[in-house]
Motif scaffolding. Structure first.
Motif, PDB file in Angstrom:
ATOM      1  N   TYR A 108      68.892   8.724  30.267  1.00 13.54           N
ATOM      2  CA  TYR A 108      69.590   9.508  29.181  1.00 13.54           C
ATOM      3  C   TYR A 108      71.213   9.222  29.721  1.00 13.54           C
ATOM      4  O   TYR A 108      71.365   9.217  30.830  1.00 13.54           O
ATOM      5  CB  TYR A 108      69.546  10.940  29.149  1.00 13.54           C
ATOM      6  N   GLN A 109      71.981   8.921  28.666  1.00 13.94           N
ATOM      7  CA  GLN A 109      73.583   8.888  29.084  1.00 13.94           C
ATOM      8  C   GLN A 109      74.290  10.173  28.846  1.00 13.94           C
ATOM      9  O   GLN A 109      73.997  10.744  27.687  1.00 13.94           O
ATOM     10  CB  GLN A 109      73.996   7.579  28.118  1.00 13.94           C
ATOM     11  N   LEU A 110      75.018  10.520  29.556  1.00 10.29           N
ATOM     12  CA  LEU A 110      76.035  11.737  29.510  1.00 10.29           C
ATOM     13  C   LEU A 110      76.983  11.107  28.276  1.00 10.29           C
ATOM     14  O   LEU A 110      77.349  10.028  28.125  1.00 10.29           O
ATOM     15  CB  LEU A 110      76.709  12.180  30.639  1.00 10.29           C
ATOM     16  N   PRO A 111      77.559  12.055  27.646  1.00  7.49           N
ATOM     17  CA  PRO A 111      78.753  11.754  26.808  1.00  7.49           C
ATOM     18  C   PRO A 111      79.890  11.117  27.456  1.00  7.49           C
ATOM     19  O   PRO A 111      79.994  11.491  28.641  1.00  7.49           O
ATOM     20  CB  PRO A 111      79.221  13.201  26.052  1.00  7.49           C
ATOM     21  N   SER A 112      80.661  10.390  26.824  1.00 10.50           N
ATOM     22  CA  SER A 112      81.849  10.000  27.504  1.00 10.50           C
ATOM     23  C   SER A 112      82.695  11.096  27.950  1.00 10.50           C
ATOM     24  O   SER A 112      82.774  12.190  27.315  1.00 10.50           O
ATOM     25  CB  SER A 112      82.647   9.134  26.461  1.00 10.50           C
ATOM     26  N   TYR A 113      83.473  11.001  29.175  1.00 14.06           N
ATOM     27  CA  TYR A 113      84.259  11.856  29.674  1.00 14.06           C
ATOM     28  C   TYR A 113      83.945  13.095  29.804  1.00 14.06           C
ATOM     29  O   TYR A 113      84.408  14.274  29.602  1.00 14.06           O
ATOM     30  CB  TYR A 113      85.629  11.848  28.798  1.00 14.06           C
ATOM     31  N   PRO A 115      82.647  14.486  33.024  1.00  7.90           N
ATOM     32  CA  PRO A 115      82.260  14.723  34.492  1.00  7.90           C
ATOM     33  C   PRO A 115      81.569  16.050  34.821  1.00  7.90           C
ATOM     34  O   PRO A 115      80.966  16.367  35.940  1.00  7.90           O
ATOM     35  CB  PRO A 115      83.616  14.545  35.359  1.00  7.90           C
ATOM     36  N   ASP A 116      81.989  17.192  34.050  1.00  7.50           N
ATOM     37  CA  ASP A 116      81.329  18.430  34.236  1.00  7.50           C
ATOM     38  C   ASP A 116      79.869  18.607  34.044  1.00  7.50           C
ATOM     39  O   ASP A 116      79.492  19.534  34.448  1.00  7.50           O
ATOM     40  CB  ASP A 116      82.214  19.429  33.397  1.00  7.50           C
ATOM     41  N   LEU A 117      79.214  17.700  33.480  1.00  2.00           N
ATOM     42  CA  LEU A 117      77.768  17.664  33.241  1.00  2.00           C
ATOM     43  C   LEU A 117      76.822  16.541  34.354  1.00  2.00           C
ATOM     44  O   LEU A 117      75.856  16.666  34.424  1.00  2.00           O
ATOM     45  CB  LEU A 117      77.532  17.078  31.782  1.00  2.00           C
ATOM     46  N   ASN A 118      77.638  16.350  35.278  1.00  2.00           N
ATOM     47  CA  ASN A 118      77.315  15.303  36.111  1.00  2.00           C
ATOM     48  C   ASN A 118      77.300  16.135  37.770  1.00  2.00           C
ATOM     49  O   ASN A 118      78.154  16.343  38.241  1.00  2.00           O
ATOM     50  CB  ASN A 118      78.055  14.299  36.555  1.00  2.00           C
ATOM     51  N   THR A 168      77.066  22.698  36.694  1.00  2.00           N
ATOM     52  CA  THR A 168      77.023  21.829  35.440  1.00  2.00           C
ATOM     53  C   THR A 168      76.583  22.771  34.265  1.00  2.00           C
ATOM     54  O   THR A 168      76.887  22.712  33.109  1.00  2.00           O
ATOM     55  CB  THR A 168      76.242  20.650  35.452  1.00  2.00           C
ATOM     56  N   GLY A 169      75.784  23.823  34.420  1.00  2.91           N
ATOM     57  CA  GLY A 169      75.395  24.873  33.349  1.00  2.91           C
ATOM     58  C   GLY A 169      74.051  24.355  32.979  1.00  2.91           C
ATOM     59  O   GLY A 169      73.515  24.760  32.226  1.00  2.91           O
ATOM     60  N   LEU A 170      73.316  23.167  33.758  1.00  4.26           N
ATOM     61  CA  LEU A 170      72.217  22.698  33.209  1.00  4.26           C
ATOM     62  C   LEU A 170      71.073  23.155  34.029  1.00  4.26           C
ATOM     63  O   LEU A 170      71.459  23.783  35.264  1.00  4.26           O
ATOM     64  CB  LEU A 170      72.347  21.076  33.289  1.00  4.26           C
ATOM     65  N   ALA A 171      69.994  22.973  33.634  1.00  9.62           N
ATOM     66  CA  ALA A 171      68.707  23.621  34.487  1.00  9.62           C
ATOM     67  C   ALA A 171      67.750  22.640  34.612  1.00  9.62           C
ATOM     68  O   ALA A 171      67.660  21.659  33.308  1.00  9.62           O
ATOM     69  CB  ALA A 171      68.331  24.848  33.864  1.00  9.62           C
TER      70      ALA A 171
END
Length: 174
Positions: A108-113, A115-118, A168-171
């Motif tokens: 899955y690709q992160l959205p452009s720009y 870094p807060d999700l990586n 990142t706020g991800l789980a």
């Protein structure tokens, strides 16, 4: 990489100065994966590399990422769901063909720009604020030894790796 200054001191009225030798044209690249699986400890898999490639390339090629993913698959012993940023090397046709040919790899690709999700960005932050701060490296080998030491310390602290995901706020899904 110019490390941040974590602390400094000097007599009042005197600005501290750190003298370093001239700029090196050598480059060190690092690729890393943070690995999460429900019910198991988090892991960090990384590969640092000096720019000593015979083809003159100064960063990781798609083949280097391919090799890292193959090693990660062997170490983890299961399928990999990979969440990648939009680094141009991740988007090459060779990498797309490699991913398409592997049933154990989903990307899955992160959205452009974004870094807060990586979560790996958190690893770089820990490294820069910790082991790389307040050090004037004398040689590229000195830098790579220090990077390896810092990443090894982070590898053994799954709570730090978990914190990078939490940041990142991800789980991790079950």
């Amino acid at each position: 990489m110019t490390p941040p200054t974590a602390r400094t001191w000097a007599r009042r009225g005197r600005t501290p100065v750190v003298k370093v030798r001239g700029r090196s044209r050598r480059r060190i690249s690092i690729a890393a994966l943070t690995c999460y699986k429900p019910g198991e400890r988090s892991r960090l898999i990384y590969r640092p590399r000096l720019d000593s490639r015979p083809d003159g390339r100064k960063s990781f090629a798609w083949t280097d990422y391919r090799d890292l993913l193959t090693v990660a698959h062997q170490q983890l012993g299961g399928p990999i769901v990979l969440i990648w940023d939009n680094l141009n090397t991740h988007l090459t046709s060779g990498m797309r063909e490699f991913v398409a040919a592997r049933d154990w790899l989903t990307v899955y690709q992160l959205p452009s720009y974004a870094p807060d999700l990586n979560p790996v960005e958190g690893i770089w932050s820990l490294l820069r604020r910790g082991w790389l701060s307040n050090v004037a490296f004398t040689t590229p080998e000195h830098l790579i030894r220090t990077v390896r030491h810092g990443l090894r310390k982070i590898q053994y602290r799954s709570d730090l790796i978990d914190g990078c995901l939490a940041g990142t706020g991800l789980a991790v899904g079950a």
